[in-house]
Design a protein around this motif. Sequence first.
Motif, PDB file in Angstrom:
ATOM      1  N   PRO A   8       0.941  -1.249  -0.006  1.00 40.77           N
ATOM      2  CA  PRO A   8       0.086  -0.170  -0.125  1.00 40.77           C
ATOM      3  C   PRO A   8       1.063   1.181   0.012  1.00 40.77           C
ATOM      4  CG  PRO A   8      -0.548  -1.457   1.755  1.00 40.77           C
ATOM      5  CD  PRO A   8       0.573  -1.953   1.035  1.00 40.77           C
ATOM      6  N   HIS A   9       0.507   2.178  -0.621  1.00 39.18           N
ATOM      7  CA  HIS A   9       1.063   3.671  -0.781  1.00 39.18           C
ATOM      8  C   HIS A   9       0.039   4.624  -0.824  1.00 39.18           C
ATOM      9  CE1 HIS A   9       0.425   2.427  -4.944  1.00 39.18           C
ATOM     10  NE2 HIS A   9       0.206   3.574  -5.014  1.00 39.18           N
ATOM     11  N   SER A  10       0.404   5.807  -0.915  1.00 35.10           N
ATOM     12  CA  SER A  10      -0.744   6.952  -1.116  1.00 35.10           C
ATOM     13  C   SER A  10      -0.095   7.685  -2.416  1.00 35.10           C
ATOM     14  CB  SER A  10      -0.432   8.205  -0.011  1.00 35.10           C
ATOM     15  OG  SER A  10       0.791   8.706  -0.137  1.00 35.10           O
ATOM     16  N   CYS A  11      -1.118   8.090  -3.185  1.00 33.41           N
ATOM     17  CA  CYS A  11      -0.998   8.691  -4.618  1.00 33.41           C
ATOM     18  C   CYS A  11       0.051   9.729  -4.375  1.00 33.41           C
ATOM     19  CB  CYS A  11      -2.172   9.348  -5.305  1.00 33.41           C
ATOM     20  SG  CYS A  11      -3.611   7.791  -5.585  1.00 33.41           S
ATOM     21  N   PHE A  12      -0.033  10.616  -3.167  1.00 28.95           N
ATOM     22  CA  PHE A  12       0.955  11.693  -3.040  1.00 28.95           C
ATOM     23  C   PHE A  12       2.255  11.207  -3.162  1.00 28.95           C
ATOM     24  CE2 PHE A  12       3.299  14.786  -0.611  1.00 28.95           C
ATOM     25  CZ  PHE A  12       2.676  16.005  -1.008  1.00 28.95           C
ATOM     26  N   GLU A  13       2.742  10.065  -3.091  1.00 26.77           N
ATOM     27  CA  GLU A  13       4.046   9.559  -3.231  1.00 26.77           C
ATOM     28  C   GLU A  13       4.360   9.153  -4.801  1.00 26.77           C
ATOM     29  OE1 GLU A  13       5.017   6.576   0.066  1.00 26.77           O
ATOM     30  OE2 GLU A  13       2.752   7.003   0.446  1.00 26.77           O
ATOM     31  N   CYS A  14       3.168   9.004  -5.416  1.00 28.44           N
ATOM     32  CA  CYS A  14       3.592   8.446  -6.607  1.00 28.44           C
ATOM     33  C   CYS A  14       3.710   9.440  -7.945  1.00 28.44           C
ATOM     34  CB  CYS A  14       2.266   7.789  -7.202  1.00 28.44           C
ATOM     35  SG  CYS A  14       2.455   6.878  -8.826  1.00 28.44           S
ATOM     36  N   PHE A  50       1.945   2.333  -9.519  1.00 29.84           N
ATOM     37  CA  PHE A  50       2.935   2.988  -8.656  1.00 29.84           C
ATOM     38  C   PHE A  50       4.247   3.008  -8.884  1.00 29.84           C
ATOM     39  CE2 PHE A  50       5.326   3.332  -4.687  1.00 29.84           C
ATOM     40  CZ  PHE A  50       4.971   4.763  -4.393  1.00 29.84           C
ATOM     41  N   LYS A  51       4.904   4.196  -9.071  1.00 23.70           N
ATOM     42  CA  LYS A  51       6.494   4.443  -8.923  1.00 23.70           C
ATOM     43  C   LYS A  51       6.618   5.757  -8.143  1.00 23.70           C
ATOM     44  CE  LYS A  51       7.643   1.954 -12.752  1.00 23.70           C
ATOM     45  NZ  LYS A  51       7.391   0.609 -12.584  1.00 23.70           N
ATOM     46  N   PRO A  52       7.628   5.402  -7.421  1.00 26.65           N
ATOM     47  CA  PRO A  52       7.954   6.664  -6.407  1.00 26.65           C
ATOM     48  C   PRO A  52       8.248   7.961  -7.407  1.00 26.65           C
ATOM     49  CG  PRO A  52       9.059   4.709  -5.926  1.00 26.65           C
ATOM     50  CD  PRO A  52       8.623   4.549  -7.255  1.00 26.65           C
ATOM     51  N   ARG A  53       7.764   9.001  -6.422  1.00 32.86           N
ATOM     52  CA  ARG A  53       7.944  10.527  -7.157  1.00 32.86           C
ATOM     53  C   ARG A  53       9.469  10.836  -6.867  1.00 32.86           C
ATOM     54  NH1 ARG A  53       4.698  14.268  -7.902  1.00 32.86           N
ATOM     55  NH2 ARG A  53       2.899  13.333  -6.631  1.00 32.86           N
ATOM     56  N   VAL A  54       9.797  11.473  -7.860  1.00 30.53           N
ATOM     57  CA  VAL A  54      11.062  11.980  -8.019  1.00 30.53           C
ATOM     58  C   VAL A  54      11.133  13.622  -7.662  1.00 30.53           C
ATOM     59  CG1 VAL A  54      13.216  12.264  -9.096  1.00 30.53           C
ATOM     60  CG2 VAL A  54      11.910  10.233  -9.408  1.00 30.53           C
TER      61      VAL A  54
END
Length: 66
Positions: A8-14, A50-54
């Motif tokens: 699980p992750h939040s969209c804020f992190e994507c 999901f891919k982590p935000r840069v």
Amino acid sequence: MAKKNIEPHSCFECRFAYLMRSVPVNPIVSECTITKEREVASTLLKCEHFKPRVGEAVINPMKYIK
């Protein structure tokens, strides 16, 4: 072929989330640039895209749906 275990992750992190807010007291909303679905950006989800935000998150003005 086994299914991939998605954490699980939040969209804020994507990196695929377009973040927006109408006024500072409202929650941040994310629109996925892949699926075009909208969610509250802080909600925890299991998403295969999901891919982590840069870099730093940019919160844009709200785009209203017609």
